[in-house]
Motif scaffolding. Structure first.
Motif, PDB file in Angstrom:
ATOM      1  N   VAL A   1      78.451  18.279  41.045  1.00  0.00           N
ATOM      2  CA  VAL A   1      79.069  19.416  40.648  1.00  0.00           C
ATOM      3  C   VAL A   1      79.215  19.797  39.492  1.00  0.00           C
ATOM      4  O   VAL A   1      79.980  19.081  38.987  1.00  0.00           O
ATOM      5  CB  VAL A   1      80.656  19.198  41.864  1.00  0.00           C
ATOM      6  N   VAL A   2      79.131  20.808  39.200  1.00  0.00           N
ATOM      7  CA  VAL A   2      79.573  21.154  37.804  1.00  0.00           C
ATOM      8  C   VAL A   2      80.400  22.159  37.589  1.00  0.00           C
ATOM      9  O   VAL A   2      80.379  23.010  38.316  1.00  0.00           O
ATOM     10  CB  VAL A   2      77.763  21.844  37.402  1.00  0.00           C
TER      11      VAL A   2
ATOM     12  N   GLY B   1      77.324  18.507  32.636  1.00  0.00           N
ATOM     13  CA  GLY B   1      78.829  18.037  31.568  1.00  0.00           C
ATOM     14  C   GLY B   1      79.202  15.830  32.107  1.00  0.00           C
ATOM     15  O   GLY B   1      80.125  16.047  31.870  1.00  0.00           O
ATOM     16  N   LEU B   2      78.005  15.194  32.580  1.00  0.00           N
ATOM     17  CA  LEU B   2      78.003  13.911  33.148  1.00  0.00           C
ATOM     18  C   LEU B   2      77.154  13.318  31.616  1.00  0.00           C
ATOM     19  O   LEU B   2      76.574  13.335  31.580  1.00  0.00           O
ATOM     20  CB  LEU B   2      78.156  13.688  34.579  1.00  0.00           C
ATOM     21  N   SER B   3      77.660  11.605  31.684  1.00  0.00           N
ATOM     22  CA  SER B   3      76.449  11.253  31.125  1.00  0.00           C
ATOM     23  C   SER B   3      75.645  10.797  31.805  1.00  0.00           C
ATOM     24  O   SER B   3      75.479  10.826  33.108  1.00  0.00           O
ATOM     25  CB  SER B   3      77.546   9.213  30.736  1.00  0.00           C
TER      26      SER B   3
ATOM     27  N   LEU C   1      63.889  27.844  35.046  1.00  0.00           N
ATOM     28  CA  LEU C   1      64.624  27.965  36.032  1.00  0.00           C
ATOM     29  C   LEU C   1      65.719  27.215  36.358  1.00  0.00           C
ATOM     30  O   LEU C   1      65.921  27.463  36.520  1.00  0.00           O
ATOM     31  CB  LEU C   1      62.822  26.943  36.953  1.00  0.00           C
ATOM     32  N   THR C   2      65.835  25.687  35.757  1.00  0.00           N
ATOM     33  CA  THR C   2      66.356  24.918  35.870  1.00  0.00           C
ATOM     34  C   THR C   2      67.745  25.146  34.934  1.00  0.00           C
ATOM     35  O   THR C   2      68.880  25.286  35.282  1.00  0.00           O
ATOM     36  CB  THR C   2      66.434  23.397  34.683  1.00  0.00           C
ATOM     37  N   LEU C   3      67.592  26.369  33.611  1.00  0.00           N
ATOM     38  CA  LEU C   3      68.493  27.166  32.932  1.00  0.00           C
ATOM     39  C   LEU C   3      69.211  28.515  33.676  1.00  0.00           C
ATOM     40  O   LEU C   3      70.125  28.444  34.360  1.00  0.00           O
ATOM     41  CB  LEU C   3      67.507  27.785  31.309  1.00  0.00           C
ATOM     42  N   SER C   4      68.066  28.638  34.442  1.00  0.00           N
ATOM     43  CA  SER C   4      68.363  30.227  35.591  1.00  0.00           C
ATOM     44  C   SER C   4      69.580  29.402  36.704  1.00  0.00           C
ATOM     45  O   SER C   4      70.155  30.256  36.629  1.00  0.00           O
ATOM     46  CB  SER C   4      67.202  31.020  36.023  1.00  0.00           C
ATOM     47  N   GLU C   5      68.469  28.438  37.070  1.00  0.00           N
ATOM     48  CA  GLU C   5      70.061  27.866  38.313  1.00  0.00           C
ATOM     49  C   GLU C   5      70.937  27.374  38.086  1.00  0.00           C
ATOM     50  O   GLU C   5      72.007  27.868  38.068  1.00  0.00           O
ATOM     51  CB  GLU C   5      69.028  26.289  38.934  1.00  0.00           C
ATOM     52  N   PHE C   6      71.188  27.365  36.760  1.00  0.00           N
ATOM     53  CA  PHE C   6      72.791  27.104  36.005  1.00  0.00           C
ATOM     54  C   PHE C   6      72.986  27.924  35.835  1.00  0.00           C
ATOM     55  O   PHE C   6      75.016  28.120  36.143  1.00  0.00           O
ATOM     56  CB  PHE C   6      72.702  25.757  35.105  1.00  0.00           C
ATOM     57  N   ILE C   7      72.859  29.079  36.029  1.00  0.00           N
ATOM     58  CA  ILE C   7      73.211  30.417  35.100  1.00  0.00           C
ATOM     59  C   ILE C   7      73.786  30.856  36.343  1.00  0.00           C
ATOM     60  O   ILE C   7      75.065  31.402  36.298  1.00  0.00           O
ATOM     61  CB  ILE C   7      72.802  30.999  34.041  1.00  0.00           C
ATOM     62  N   SER C   8      73.289  30.855  37.362  1.00  0.00           N
ATOM     63  CA  SER C   8      73.611  31.835  38.265  1.00  0.00           C
ATOM     64  C   SER C   8      74.506  30.860  39.547  1.00  0.00           C
ATOM     65  O   SER C   8      75.455  31.461  40.165  1.00  0.00           O
ATOM     66  CB  SER C   8      71.797  31.917  39.274  1.00  0.00           C
TER      67      SER C   8
END
Length: 110
Positions: free
Chosen positions: A41-42, A24-26, A82-89
């Motif tokens: 932090v997202v 969510g950052l530039s 892996l990145t997608l799963s970490e963000f979603i988790s």
């Protein structure tokens, strides 16, 4: 204000681009935080959710193409998953599920 510039290969650029979008950052804000070893932090928002959905769709399309072409997926694709799963988790209960254990049970379910 000073300018800092550096060159990266295409894969590194794609990773920086994906991580900054998902955060969510530039790109500048994301790289500044990471270079200064600050936490990123997202916070869940509609903007972040939209980026996650777009990223998931890109991954899905890549999976379909690989299947259609009967081609193996490379290491950068594994990183994307892996990145997608970490963000979603991170938006759930904060715990990653043991995916290997879950997949192992699929054949036994009745």
């Amino acid at each position: 204000m000073r300018t800092v510039a550096f060159r990266v290969d295409e894969e590194t650029f794609a990773r920086i681009d994906a991580l900054s979008k998902l955060s969510g950052l530039s790109k500048q804000e994301y790289m500044e935080a990471r270079m200064l070893d600050e936490s990123v932090v997202v916070f869940p928002s509609s903007r972040v959710a939209k980026k996650l959905l777009e990223y998931a769709q890109e991954i899905y399309i890549e999976l379909l193409c690989a299947r259609r072409e009967d081609r193996a997926l490379d290491e950068s694709f594994a990183w994307s998953l892996l990145t997608l799963s970490e963000f979603i988790s991170g938006f759930g209960d904060g715990e990653m599920r043991d995916i290997d254990a879950e997949i192992a049970t699929w054949g036994r379910e009745k």
